[in-house]
Scaffold this motif. Structure first.
Motif, PDB file in Angstrom:
ATOM      1  N   PRO A 146       1.040  -1.209   0.134  1.00 41.39           N
ATOM      2  CA  PRO A 146      -0.370  -0.311  -0.096  1.00 41.39           C
ATOM      3  C   PRO A 146       0.805   1.323  -0.159  1.00 41.39           C
ATOM      4  O   PRO A 146       2.307   1.146   0.296  1.00 41.39           O
ATOM      5  CB  PRO A 146      -0.380  -0.279   1.471  1.00 41.39           C
ATOM      6  CG  PRO A 146       0.098  -0.874   2.209  1.00 41.39           C
ATOM      7  CD  PRO A 146       0.612  -2.286   1.271  1.00 41.39           C
ATOM      8  N   GLU A 147       0.354   2.367  -0.374  1.00 44.77           N
ATOM      9  CA  GLU A 147       1.170   3.541  -0.304  1.00 44.77           C
ATOM     10  C   GLU A 147       1.868   4.048   1.542  1.00 44.77           C
ATOM     11  O   GLU A 147       0.378   3.382   2.056  1.00 44.77           O
ATOM     12  CB  GLU A 147       0.005   4.752  -1.117  1.00 44.77           C
ATOM     13  CG  GLU A 147      -0.023   4.887  -2.649  1.00 44.77           C
ATOM     14  CD  GLU A 147      -0.052   4.999  -3.235  1.00 44.77           C
ATOM     15  OE1 GLU A 147       1.758   5.684  -2.950  1.00 44.77           O
ATOM     16  OE2 GLU A 147       0.825   3.722  -4.396  1.00 44.77           O
ATOM     17  N   TYR A 159       7.112  -1.183   7.746  1.00 45.35           N
ATOM     18  CA  TYR A 159       7.481  -0.917   5.895  1.00 45.35           C
ATOM     19  C   TYR A 159       8.008  -1.063   5.000  1.00 45.35           C
ATOM     20  O   TYR A 159       8.437  -1.645   3.851  1.00 45.35           O
ATOM     21  CB  TYR A 159       7.128   0.884   5.712  1.00 45.35           C
ATOM     22  CG  TYR A 159       5.624   1.179   4.513  1.00 45.35           C
ATOM     23  CD1 TYR A 159       4.900   0.982   4.592  1.00 45.35           C
ATOM     24  CD2 TYR A 159       6.870   1.665   3.557  1.00 45.35           C
ATOM     25  CE1 TYR A 159       4.829   1.363   2.717  1.00 45.35           C
ATOM     26  CE2 TYR A 159       6.774   2.528   2.179  1.00 45.35           C
ATOM     27  CZ  TYR A 159       5.025   1.573   2.342  1.00 45.35           C
ATOM     28  OH  TYR A 159       4.869   2.454   0.658  1.00 45.35           O
ATOM     29  N   GLU A 164       1.223   6.619   3.129  1.00 45.44           N
ATOM     30  CA  GLU A 164       0.426   7.097   3.972  1.00 45.44           C
ATOM     31  C   GLU A 164      -0.604   6.405   4.958  1.00 45.44           C
ATOM     32  O   GLU A 164      -1.279   6.142   5.772  1.00 45.44           O
ATOM     33  CB  GLU A 164      -0.464   8.847   3.256  1.00 45.44           C
ATOM     34  CG  GLU A 164      -0.919   9.160   4.618  1.00 45.44           C
ATOM     35  CD  GLU A 164      -1.882  10.301   3.164  1.00 45.44           C
ATOM     36  OE1 GLU A 164      -2.548  11.377   2.737  1.00 45.44           O
ATOM     37  OE2 GLU A 164      -0.738  10.890   2.459  1.00 45.44           O
TER      38      GLU A 164
END
Length: 80
Positions: A10-11, A31, A13
């Motif tokens: 996922p992005e 991440y 943010e």
């Protein structure tokens, strides 16, 4: 709404927002691990909203979605 599962990172943010909501520790390290895992990452979306993410050894689900078997389904998809 039906939850959609996608094999993708996922992005940032959205990921950091989810981890903040779910209380999962070590967001930056997590991440980085997702970026290294590449194809072994599953993201769960309710519309455009990221509600879960998982990879080998790690699953985070938004607290509002804990009762919807998202964590169980993600674990099956990432092979744990």
């Amino acid at each position: 709404m039906k939850i959609a599962f996608e094999i993708k990172v996922p992005e940032p943010e959205a990921f950091f927002g989810l981890l903040d909501e779910s209380g999962a520790p070590e967001a930056n390290a997590r991440y980085d691990a997702l970026l290294r895992a590449r194809g072994g990452v599953v993201a769960a979306y309710d519309g455009d909203a990221l509600v879960g993410v998982g990879a080998e050894g790690f699953v985070a689900v938004h607290p509002s979605y804990k009762q919807r078997d998202i964590e169980h389904n993600m674990k099956k998809l990432v092979g744990r």
